[in-house]
Design a protein around this motif. Structure first.
Motif, PDB file in Angstrom:
ATOM      1  N   ASN A  27     -15.685  38.815 -16.202  1.00 10.05           N
ATOM      2  CA  ASN A  27     -17.189  38.310 -16.694  1.00 10.05           C
ATOM      3  C   ASN A  27     -17.880  38.210 -15.324  1.00 10.05           C
ATOM      4  O   ASN A  27     -19.226  38.087 -15.478  1.00 10.05           O
ATOM      5  CB  ASN A  27     -16.983  36.949 -17.317  1.00 10.05           C
ATOM      6  CG  ASN A  27     -16.584  37.077 -18.762  1.00 10.05           C
ATOM      7  OD1 ASN A  27     -16.843  38.227 -19.137  1.00 10.05           O
ATOM      8  ND2 ASN A  27     -15.924  36.225 -19.046  1.00 10.05           N
ATOM      9  N   ARG A  53     -20.512  44.166 -20.977  1.00 12.18           N
ATOM     10  CA  ARG A  53     -20.639  42.801 -20.417  1.00 12.18           C
ATOM     11  C   ARG A  53     -22.145  42.564 -20.157  1.00 12.18           C
ATOM     12  O   ARG A  53     -22.704  41.461 -20.830  1.00 12.18           O
ATOM     13  CB  ARG A  53     -19.946  42.403 -19.352  1.00 12.18           C
ATOM     14  CG  ARG A  53     -20.058  40.915 -18.456  1.00 12.18           C
ATOM     15  CD  ARG A  53     -19.371  40.825 -17.394  1.00 12.18           C
ATOM     16  NE  ARG A  53     -19.997  41.417 -16.315  1.00 12.18           N
ATOM     17  CZ  ARG A  53     -19.330  41.736 -14.991  1.00 12.18           C
ATOM     18  NH1 ARG A  53     -18.135  41.608 -15.130  1.00 12.18           N
ATOM     19  NH2 ARG A  53     -20.212  42.262 -14.148  1.00 12.18           N
ATOM     20  N   PRO A  58     -20.828  37.666 -21.869  1.00  9.80           N
ATOM     21  CA  PRO A  58     -19.498  37.411 -21.352  1.00  9.80           C
ATOM     22  C   PRO A  58     -18.472  37.526 -22.432  1.00  9.80           C
ATOM     23  O   PRO A  58     -18.664  37.362 -23.653  1.00  9.80           O
ATOM     24  CB  PRO A  58     -19.423  36.361 -20.779  1.00  9.80           C
ATOM     25  CG  PRO A  58     -20.501  35.537 -21.139  1.00  9.80           C
ATOM     26  CD  PRO A  58     -21.433  36.352 -21.745  1.00  9.80           C
TER      27      PRO A  58
END
Length: 93
Positions: A27, A53, A58
């Motif tokens: 992330n 992402r 995330p």
């Protein structure tokens, strides 16, 4: 006999390199870090992880990585212990 020793040495070096892969927060890490730390994830797949992402927010679980084109169950399974799923920590100034 020398060929066998060279082959064994090369095999040990490769195994050591795989063992050196370390945890990576998918992330927050950049594509270069992701590709360096996860087995079977080259730079193209790592870029796809970062782009996914950025577009979707995330990752909540390691299994969610399978939503990224080119990342399958086997890739997630062999890297599961090195996949960290944490949100970026914001500092209070």
């Amino acid at each position: 006999m020398t060929r066998i020793k060279h082959f064994a040495s090369a095999l040990l070096v490769c195994a050591a390199g795989a063992a050196l892969a370390g945890p990576v927060n998918v992330n927050t890490a950049d594509a270069e870090t992701i590709s360096a730390e996860l087995q079977g994830v080259g730079i193209s797949k790592a870029i796809a992880i970062v782009e996914y992402r950025q577009a979707n927010g995330p990752f909540k679980t390691a299994d969610e990585l399978m939503q990224v084109k080119g990342i399958g169950e086997r890739t997630v399974d062999i890297n599961r212990k090195n996949i960290l799923i944490q949100s970026a920590v914001k500092k209070n100034d």
